[in-house]
Design an enzyme around this catalytic site. Structure first.
Site, PDB file in Angstrom:
ATOM      1  N   SER A  58       0.856  -1.193   0.000  1.00  0.00           N
ATOM      2  CA  SER A  58       0.000   0.000   0.000  1.00  0.00           C
ATOM      3  C   SER A  58       0.888   1.238   0.000  1.00  0.00           C
ATOM      4  CB  SER A  58      -0.888   0.012   1.249  1.00  0.00           C
ATOM      5  OG  SER A  58      -1.558   1.257   1.396  1.00  0.00           O
ATOM      6  N   TYR A 103      -2.498   0.200  10.667  1.00  0.00           N
ATOM      7  CA  TYR A 103      -2.553  -0.313   9.291  1.00  0.00           C
ATOM      8  C   TYR A 103      -1.267   0.037   8.547  1.00  0.00           C
ATOM      9  CZ  TYR A 103      -3.763  -0.760   4.381  1.00  0.00           C
ATOM     10  OH  TYR A 103      -3.752  -1.090   3.045  1.00  0.00           O
TER      11      TYR A 103
END
Length: 247
Positions: A142, A155
């Protein structure tokens, strides 16, 4: 070139989102797909879609937080098609919260899926790849692995881990054993993730971010590009974001 044709490809988190889009794209390129997810209904539909389009796919309900589940998925690949050529580590959770909320259950779930799940996938395929001195491992990371954003600290930490893990793996088993290791790092993608966040300020942040999201098929194209390379080439990272994403 057709480096994906007949490639035995295991993908986790395949039932929806980036996993489903990538599975369809790779199957369309001739890969023989072995699909894992906890969502059996989604897996059945995906296999039916791939079959109806002329592709090849099997599935097994797989909880990536359990090593034995991932090993069983790899065993299915080997018994159905042969040794695994490609692993796409994709299963992941994106749960937003502020540190002050102490959302420990969410933290633990992300650690289990985003970290242990990827490690289990690597552990399941690596012995055969090392023996054959061939294989492709692609980790879905990501842009949060480059920059931590508001309400996304844990995250982002899991994605920073994937950056370091992938780089180490590339240097250790790629350079010396001919295994192609890389990452695809998406930006904001339309996978419905904001609606898994608990109600509150963090959910508002997630929904606001999702307004600029692009479709998972854009990431699937990057996945196919990264994997459709000759054995001497490793695509270290591809970053895919909406044009108007400024971070």
């Amino acid at each position: 070139m057709k480096y994906l044709e007949n490639a035995v490809t295991v993908i986790s988190g395949a039932a929806s989102g980036i996993g489903a889009a990538s599975s369809r794209r790779l199957a369309g390129a001739g890969a023989r797909m072995v699909l894992g997810d906890i969502d059996e209904g989604g897996l059945k539909k995906l296999v039916a879609d791939i079959d109806s389009a002329g592709g090849k796919a099997v599935y097994k309900v797989t909880d990536v937080t359990h090593l034995e589940d991932f090993e069983s998925l790899v065993a299915l690949a080997e018994s159905t098609y042969g040794p695994v050529d490609v692993l796409v580590n994709n299963a992941g959770l994106m749960l937003f919260s502020y540190w002050e909320e102490r959302a420990i259950a969410d933290w633990d779930r992300m650690i289990d899926v985003n970290l242990r799940g990827y490690l289990h996938g690597i552990a399941a395929v690596l012995p055969s790849m090392l023996e054959r001195k061939a294989g492709r491992i692609l980790n879905i990371d990501s842009v949060a692995g480059h920059r931590a954003g508001e309400a996304g600290g844990v995250y982002a930490a899991t994605k920073f881990f994937i950056q370091g893990m992938t780089e180490s793996l590339r240097k250790e088993v790629g350079a010396s054993h001919g295994i192609q290791v890389g990452m695809v790092s998406p930006g904001v993608i339309d996978t419905g993730w904001p609606y898994k966040v608990h109600d509150g300020r963090a959910k508002d942040v997630a929904i606001d971010l999702s307004r600029q999201a692009i479709k998972p098929e854009a990431v699937a194209e990057a996945v196919a590009f990264a994997l459709n390379q000759p054995p001497s080439v490793a695509i270290n990272e591809v970053i895919v974001t909406p044009v108007d994403q400024a971070w």
